[in-house]
Design a protein around this motif. Structure first.
Motif, PDB file in Angstrom:
ATOM      1  N   GLU A 117      19.573  -0.643  -5.593  1.00  7.98           N
ATOM      2  CA  GLU A 117      19.650   0.806  -5.458  1.00  7.98           C
ATOM      3  C   GLU A 117      18.294   1.448  -5.155  1.00  7.98           C
ATOM      4  O   GLU A 117      18.227   2.563  -4.666  1.00  7.98           O
ATOM      5  CB  GLU A 117      20.254   1.438  -6.721  1.00  7.98           C
ATOM      6  N   PHE A 118      17.202   0.739  -5.448  1.00  9.14           N
ATOM      7  CA  PHE A 118      15.870   1.241  -5.104  1.00  9.14           C
ATOM      8  C   PHE A 118      15.484   0.871  -3.669  1.00  9.14           C
ATOM      9  O   PHE A 118      14.484   1.346  -3.155  1.00  9.14           O
ATOM     10  CB  PHE A 118      14.804   0.711  -6.070  1.00  9.14           C
ATOM     11  N   GLY A 119      16.272   0.007  -3.047  1.00  6.92           N
ATOM     12  CA  GLY A 119      16.013  -0.356  -1.661  1.00  6.92           C
ATOM     13  C   GLY A 119      16.446   0.769  -0.737  1.00  6.92           C
ATOM     14  O   GLY A 119      17.072   1.745  -1.160  1.00  6.92           O
ATOM     15  N   PRO A 120      16.134   0.631   0.526  1.00  5.41           N
ATOM     16  CA  PRO A 120      16.498   1.675   1.482  1.00  5.41           C
ATOM     17  C   PRO A 120      18.002   1.925   1.505  1.00  5.41           C
ATOM     18  O   PRO A 120      18.799   0.993   1.432  1.00  5.41           O
ATOM     19  CB  PRO A 120      16.023   1.110   2.819  1.00  5.41           C
ATOM     20  N   ARG A 121      18.376   3.185   1.597  1.00  6.28           N
ATOM     21  CA  ARG A 121      19.777   3.571   1.633  1.00  6.28           C
ATOM     22  C   ARG A 121      20.207   3.996   3.032  1.00  6.28           C
ATOM     23  O   ARG A 121      21.326   4.439   3.240  1.00  6.28           O
ATOM     24  CB  ARG A 121      20.028   4.689   0.620  1.00  6.28           C
ATOM     25  N   VAL A 122      19.301   3.859   3.961  1.00  9.25           N
ATOM     26  CA  VAL A 122      19.579   4.150   5.372  1.00  9.25           C
ATOM     27  C   VAL A 122      18.984   3.019   6.208  1.00  9.25           C
ATOM     28  O   VAL A 122      18.259   2.176   5.698  1.00  9.25           O
ATOM     29  CB  VAL A 122      18.968   5.510   5.804  1.00  9.25           C
ATOM     30  N   GLU A 123      19.266   3.042   7.504  1.00  5.22           N
ATOM     31  CA  GLU A 123      18.736   2.019   8.390  1.00  5.22           C
ATOM     32  C   GLU A 123      17.208   2.063   8.424  1.00  5.22           C
ATOM     33  O   GLU A 123      16.607   3.135   8.408  1.00  5.22           O
ATOM     34  CB  GLU A 123      19.285   2.234   9.803  1.00  5.22           C
ATOM     35  N   ILE A 124      16.593   0.905   8.474  1.00  6.21           N
ATOM     36  CA  ILE A 124      15.138   0.772   8.514  1.00  6.21           C
ATOM     37  C   ILE A 124      14.659   0.812   9.961  1.00  6.21           C
ATOM     38  O   ILE A 124      15.277   0.220  10.833  1.00  6.21           O
ATOM     39  CB  ILE A 124      14.697  -0.588   7.916  1.00  6.21           C
ATOM     40  N   SER A 125      13.536   1.466  10.206  1.00  5.66           N
ATOM     41  CA  SER A 125      12.912   1.410  11.528  1.00  5.66           C
ATOM     42  C   SER A 125      11.430   1.114  11.354  1.00  5.66           C
ATOM     43  O   SER A 125      10.823   1.473  10.354  1.00  5.66           O
ATOM     44  CB  SER A 125      13.120   2.728  12.282  1.00  5.66           C
TER      45      SER A 125
END
Length: 156
Positions: free
Chosen positions: A134-142
């Motif tokens: 849940e602390f990781g990205p919650r949207v696509e990474i760029s």
């Protein structure tokens, strides 16, 4: 002006890797031993239930005169753009703090075994946190192409 802070290491890295290299950290297994004077085994209760940990450490072998506070080409590669120190993960950072998410292999007493920690033998550990998705990205990474190219062999 900002208030100065002081941090006390909680432990150190025990690893066969003794020299700083830019790549091939993926299969490196290392131990993190926490300070017996500061902690008991309770410090790791429940940690074995996690698959990964985030390790925060201090780049102790970077001399103060090597710290970068401006922009530079990552790894001094002129084919990559000149970017600010906060736009890269170089070890020559103003506070010399590193952060890596590692696979947790074992918890035993006051020592944990991890894989993929890009820190050398003797590196002071500042903190260890369980990785929670849940602390990781919650949207696509760029990220820019140069960063993908730079990292292609980092955890190989």
């Amino acid at each position: 002006m900002f208030e100065e802070i002081a941090l006390k290491p909680i432990g150190k890295v025990i690893s066969s890797r003794e020299e700083i290299k830019d790549d091939h950290w993926g299969q490196v297994e290392a131990f993190i031993e926490v300070d017996h004077a500061q902690f008991t085994e309770e410090v790791f209760y429940g940690l074995k239930d996690f698959s990964h940990v985030e390790v925060i450490y201090y780049f102790h072998e970077v001399p103060p005169k090597k710290i970068i506070t401006t922009a530079r080409h990552p790894r001094n590669n002129l084919h990559w753009p000149k970017v600010g120190i906060f736009s890269q993960r170089a070890k020559n950072r103003p506070n010399r703090i590193g952060l890596t998410t590692c696979e947790l292999l074992e918890v035993k007493g006051l020592t944990i075994k991890v894989r993929g920690l890009d820190a050398i033998k003797g590196t002071p550990i500042l903190d260890i946190k369980p990785y929670m998705k849940e602390f990781g990205p919650r949207v696509e990474i760029s990220q820019p192409e140069w960063a993908t190219e730079l990292m292609k062999d980092y955890f190989k």
